[in-house]
Design a protein around this motif. Sequence first.
Motif, short mmCIF file in Angstrom:
data_model
loop_
_atom_site.label_atom_id
_atom_site.label_comp_id
_atom_site.label_asym_id
_atom_site.label_seq_id
_atom_site.Cartn_x
_atom_site.Cartn_y
_atom_site.Cartn_z
N ILE A 145 0.77 -1.16 0.11
CA ILE A 145 -0.07 -0.08 -0.06
C ILE A 145 0.78 1.16 0.09
CG2 ILE A 145 -1.63 1.35 1.28
CD1 ILE A 145 -3.01 -1.38 2.24
N ALA A 146 2.03 1.19 0.88
CA ALA A 146 2.84 2.51 0.81
C ALA A 146 3.49 2.44 -0.53
CB ALA A 146 3.92 2.31 1.94
N ALA A 147 3.86 1.47 -1.21
CA ALA A 147 4.58 1.48 -2.51
C ALA A 147 3.55 2.29 -3.63
CB ALA A 147 5.06 0.16 -3.08
N LEU A 148 2.10 1.79 -3.51
CA LEU A 148 1.15 2.13 -4.31
C LEU A 148 0.93 3.77 -4.02
CD1 LEU A 148 -1.54 -0.73 -4.16
CD2 LEU A 148 -0.21 0.01 -6.15
N ARG A 149 0.98 4.29 -2.79
CA ARG A 149 0.69 5.56 -2.64
C ARG A 149 1.96 6.64 -3.09
NH1 ARG A 149 -1.31 5.85 3.74
NH2 ARG A 149 -3.52 5.19 3.32
N MET A 150 3.06 5.93 -2.92
CA MET A 150 4.31 6.57 -3.58
C MET A 150 4.09 6.70 -5.11
SD MET A 150 7.29 5.11 -0.94
CE MET A 150 8.60 5.76 -2.25
N GLY A 151 3.79 5.52 -5.69
CA GLY A 151 3.63 5.54 -7.01
C GLY A 151 2.57 6.52 -7.55
N LEU A 152 1.39 6.32 -7.00
CA LEU A 152 0.34 7.49 -7.30
C LEU A 152 0.62 8.96 -7.00
CD1 LEU A 152 -2.91 5.97 -5.49
CD2 LEU A 152 -2.24 6.26 -8.00
N GLY A 153 1.72 9.15 -6.10
CA GLY A 153 2.12 10.55 -6.07
C GLY A 153 2.90 10.99 -7.44
N GLU A 154 3.36 10.07 -8.37
CA GLU A 154 3.96 10.38 -9.41
C GLU A 154 3.17 10.40 -10.66
OE1 GLU A 154 7.44 7.62 -9.52
OE2 GLU A 154 8.29 8.40 -7.90
N VAL A 155 1.98 9.83 -10.48
CA VAL A 155 0.94 9.65 -11.47
C VAL A 155 0.20 11.18 -11.87
CG1 VAL A 155 -1.35 8.97 -11.99
CG2 VAL A 155 0.31 7.32 -11.03
N ALA A 156 0.15 11.26 -13.45
CA ALA A 156 -0.23 12.50 -13.63
C ALA A 156 -1.83 12.76 -13.28
CB ALA A 156 -0.31 12.79 -15.09
N THR A 157 -2.14 13.83 -12.55
CA THR A 157 -3.57 13.92 -12.02
C THR A 157 -4.21 14.65 -13.24
OG1 THR A 157 -3.08 16.02 -10.95
CG2 THR A 157 -2.90 14.15 -9.49
N ARG A 158 -5.54 14.94 -12.97
CA ARG A 158 -6.40 15.67 -13.82
C ARG A 158 -6.22 17.00 -14.00
NH1 ARG A 158 -12.42 14.87 -12.63
NH2 ARG A 158 -11.55 12.82 -12.51
N ASP A 159 -5.99 17.73 -12.75
CA ASP A 159 -5.41 19.32 -12.69
C ASP A 159 -4.19 19.24 -13.50
OD1 ASP A 159 -7.89 19.63 -11.37
OD2 ASP A 159 -6.99 19.48 -9.32
N TRP A 160 -3.22 18.63 -13.17
CA TRP A 160 -1.97 18.84 -13.65
C TRP A 160 -1.94 18.88 -15.41
CZ3 TRP A 160 1.45 15.93 -16.64
CH2 TRP A 160 2.89 16.41 -16.94
#
Length: 195
Positions: A145-160
């Motif tokens: 779960i921690a790795a997924l959270r870290m990976g999601l931090g690098e994912v392009a969001t809709r606002d970006w």
Amino acid sequence: MAPERDSTRERTPSGATAATRPRGPRLDQPRPPRRRIVPEWDPDAFGRLSERIARFLGTGRFIVWMTVVVIAWVLWNVAAPGNLRFDQYPYIFLTLALSLQASYAAPLILLAQNRQDDRDRVNLEQDRKQNERSIADTEYLTREIAALRMGLGEVATRDWIRSELQVLLQEMDERRDGRVVFPAERSSRRDVDDR
């Protein structure tokens, strides 16, 4: 070892065949069972029997039947004719029977308790191993779960993505209007927008 070989060779005549060699224990076959002086019994079967007896001794049915037998014993030896009485008033034989029953009941109950303790120990060991596996699984899932959270931090969001598209649209509009924007100005503008 060498002297043993020499003595074996001396005992076995030269040219002896398998049929003429001295008979010893054969190593390729199991030994025949020996006769034992003490009889053998299955300790597990004896333990199961002792548990059954201990369970019966701990029931109300046993107490009722024991009470009925003692009352019948006393009534027979009080009310029966003198020649049919087998145990007179101090009831020595009844006391002997009850003490014999108690002397066998106590070890059987202890044996049943020991077997229950062994079962409880095995169950506790299995529970401990299961708990260790559960803890290891929980730790693994926590790391995932921690790795997924870290990976999601690098994912392009809709606002970006929207902000990047707006910057590209502005650049295209500026080029279409004929205004030239220097690359240095464009990169600094993006950095400001990203912040």
